[in-house]
Design an enzyme around this catalytic site. Structure first.
Site, PDB file in Angstrom:
ATOM      1  N   GLY A 179       3.166  -0.507 -13.239  1.00 41.22           N
ATOM      2  CA  GLY A 179       2.601  -1.794 -13.640  1.00 41.22           C
ATOM      3  C   GLY A 179       3.495  -2.604 -14.560  1.00 41.22           C
ATOM      4  N   HIS A 185      -3.371  10.748 -12.176  1.00 38.06           N
ATOM      5  CA  HIS A 185      -2.681   9.459 -12.309  1.00 38.06           C
ATOM      6  C   HIS A 185      -2.370   9.235 -13.784  1.00 38.06           C
ATOM      7  CE1 HIS A 185      -2.017   5.131 -12.429  1.00 38.06           C
ATOM      8  NE2 HIS A 185      -1.721   5.213 -11.153  1.00 38.06           N
ATOM      9  N   SER A 214       5.825   0.132  -9.657  1.00 37.19           N
ATOM     10  CA  SER A 214       6.348  -1.217  -9.404  1.00 37.19           C
ATOM     11  C   SER A 214       7.020  -1.375  -8.035  1.00 37.19           C
ATOM     12  CB  SER A 214       7.308  -1.634 -10.523  1.00 37.19           C
ATOM     13  OG  SER A 214       6.592  -1.751 -11.749  1.00 37.19           O
ATOM     14  N   GLU A 271      -2.690   6.848 -15.722  1.00 34.98           N
ATOM     15  CA  GLU A 271      -3.750   6.203 -16.521  1.00 34.98           C
ATOM     16  C   GLU A 271      -4.852   7.200 -16.881  1.00 34.98           C
ATOM     17  OE1 GLU A 271      -4.221   2.962 -13.783  1.00 34.98           O
ATOM     18  OE2 GLU A 271      -2.210   2.332 -14.336  1.00 34.98           O
ATOM     19  N   GLU A 301       5.587   9.334 -10.186  1.00 32.42           N
ATOM     20  CA  GLU A 301       5.372   8.016 -10.767  1.00 32.42           C
ATOM     21  C   GLU A 301       5.817   8.022 -12.232  1.00 32.42           C
ATOM     22  OE1 GLU A 301       2.274   5.514  -8.586  1.00 32.42           O
ATOM     23  OE2 GLU A 301       1.198   6.748 -10.004  1.00 32.42           O
ATOM     24  N   ASN A 313      -3.278   1.889  -4.363  1.00 30.80           N
ATOM     25  CA  ASN A 313      -4.185   2.114  -5.489  1.00 30.80           C
ATOM     26  C   ASN A 313      -4.698   0.749  -5.959  1.00 30.80           C
ATOM     27  OD1 ASN A 313      -5.505   3.122  -7.710  1.00 30.80           O
ATOM     28  ND2 ASN A 313      -3.653   3.595  -8.888  1.00 30.80           N
TER      29      ASN A 313
HETATM   30  P1  PGA Z   1       2.181  -0.313  -9.732  1.00 30.48           P
HETATM   31  O1  PGA Z   1       1.102   0.864  -9.862  1.00 30.48           O
HETATM   32  O2  PGA Z   1       2.667  -0.331  -8.296  1.00 30.48           O
HETATM   33  O3  PGA Z   1       1.428  -1.558 -10.087  1.00 30.48           O
HETATM   34  O4  PGA Z   1       3.289  -0.013 -10.653  1.00 30.48           O
HETATM   35  C1  PGA Z   1       1.337   2.132  -9.314  1.00 30.48           C
HETATM   36  C2  PGA Z   1       0.130   3.022  -9.460  1.00 30.48           C
HETATM   37  O5  PGA Z   1      -0.829   2.690 -10.140  1.00 30.48           O
HETATM   38  O6  PGA Z   1       0.079   4.121  -8.897  1.00 30.48           O
END
Ligand code: PGA
Length: 256
Positions: A168, A90, A208, A92, A162, A5
């Site tokens: 992140g 997702h 992460s 976000e 997730e 991603n």
């Molecule tokens: P990340 O993001 O690996 O930076 O934690 C995961 C994602 O956005 O699906």
């Protein structure tokens, strides 16, 4: 499956440059599917540059109506010839853009209708985990997200677990926490759509993941791959993660 991603706001030329880098560094393995999710602006130009033996393309989002007046939206129908996969729900999108379970269900259905494989993302927030609500949250997100699919359609989709608190943040879930939730997801899919769908559906972990910890997730027997954000923007780290996936695959097939 290793999914990247790319959350960087790449311009077309930056994305093209980065893809070039990846093509130089990532070794392709027949058994490992690597899917890149760049921003929507760059999908079309990257599709003409992409080495299809190495990578597939996915979209980070898509709108659920195939046609009509929806200023600014890009529909799954517009994406259908360009991508194999699309991320749906997702964290976000759920938290920053307030996407509800019912919108996510429509997007999942629209993707399938247009021949695009959705990666349905589910996961609990930190508060929900601390309140022991992880399974309830996953249950609700799965029930809603899979609502409009038949058992055959659902067998072909991908689910990404997730945890919101791990995205992140550099704070990743422990492999035994991930395994517990993945097994729970399979059990829920079996209850909602039958054993066959539960056996076939692929489940990824995301949050992460980097070159140092990828192996510990990929080694989980019920885990079919990883969804990677930050580390996918570093060609060294990303190519190492693909290699880890290959080694895990080799071990598994050697043991059979
Ligand atoms: P990340 O993001 O690996 O930076 O934690 C995961 C994602 O956005 O699906």
């Amino acid at each position: 499956m290793i999914a990247a991603n790319w959350k960087e706001h790449f311009t077309v030329s930056e994305a093209s440059h980065f893809l070039h880098r990846l093509e130089e560094h990532v070794i392709s393995h027949h058994s490992i599917e690597v899917v890149l999710f760049p921003n929507i602006l760059t999908l079309q130009p990257l599709s003409t540059q992409l080495d299809r033996r190495k990578f597939r393309l996915g979209a980070q989002d898509g709108y659920y109506e195939d046609a009509g007046a929806y200023t600014g939206e890009v529909s799954m129908a517009m994406l259908r010839d360009l991508v194999h996969y699309v991320l749906v729900g997702h964290s976000e999108r759920r938290h920053i853009f307030n996407e509800s379970d019912s919108i996510i269900a429509k997007k999942t259905q629209a993707a399938v209708r247009n021949g695009i494989m959705p990666i349905l993302c589910v996961g609990e927030t930190l508060q929900e985990r601390l309140a022991n609500e992880t399974k309830q949250v996953i249950h609700n997100q799965l029930t809603a997200g899979l609502m409009h699919l038949t058992s055959t359609e659902a067998s072909a989709i991908v689910i990404a677990y997730e945890p919101v608190w791990a995205i992140g943040t550099g704070e990743f879930a422990k492999p035994d926490q991930v395994e517990e939730v993945i097994l729970y997801i399979r059990k829920q899919v079996a209850e909602l759509l039958g054993e066959r769908a539960a056996r076939h559906i692929r489940i990824l972990y995301g949050g992460s993941v980097d070159d140092q910890n990828a192996r510990s997730f990929l080694d989980i027997p019920s885990c079919d791959g990883a969804l990677i954000g930050g580390a996918s923007l570093n060609h060294h780290k990303f190519s190492q993660i693909v290699e880890s996936a290959y080694r895990v695959q080799q071990n598994r097939t050697g043991k059979q």
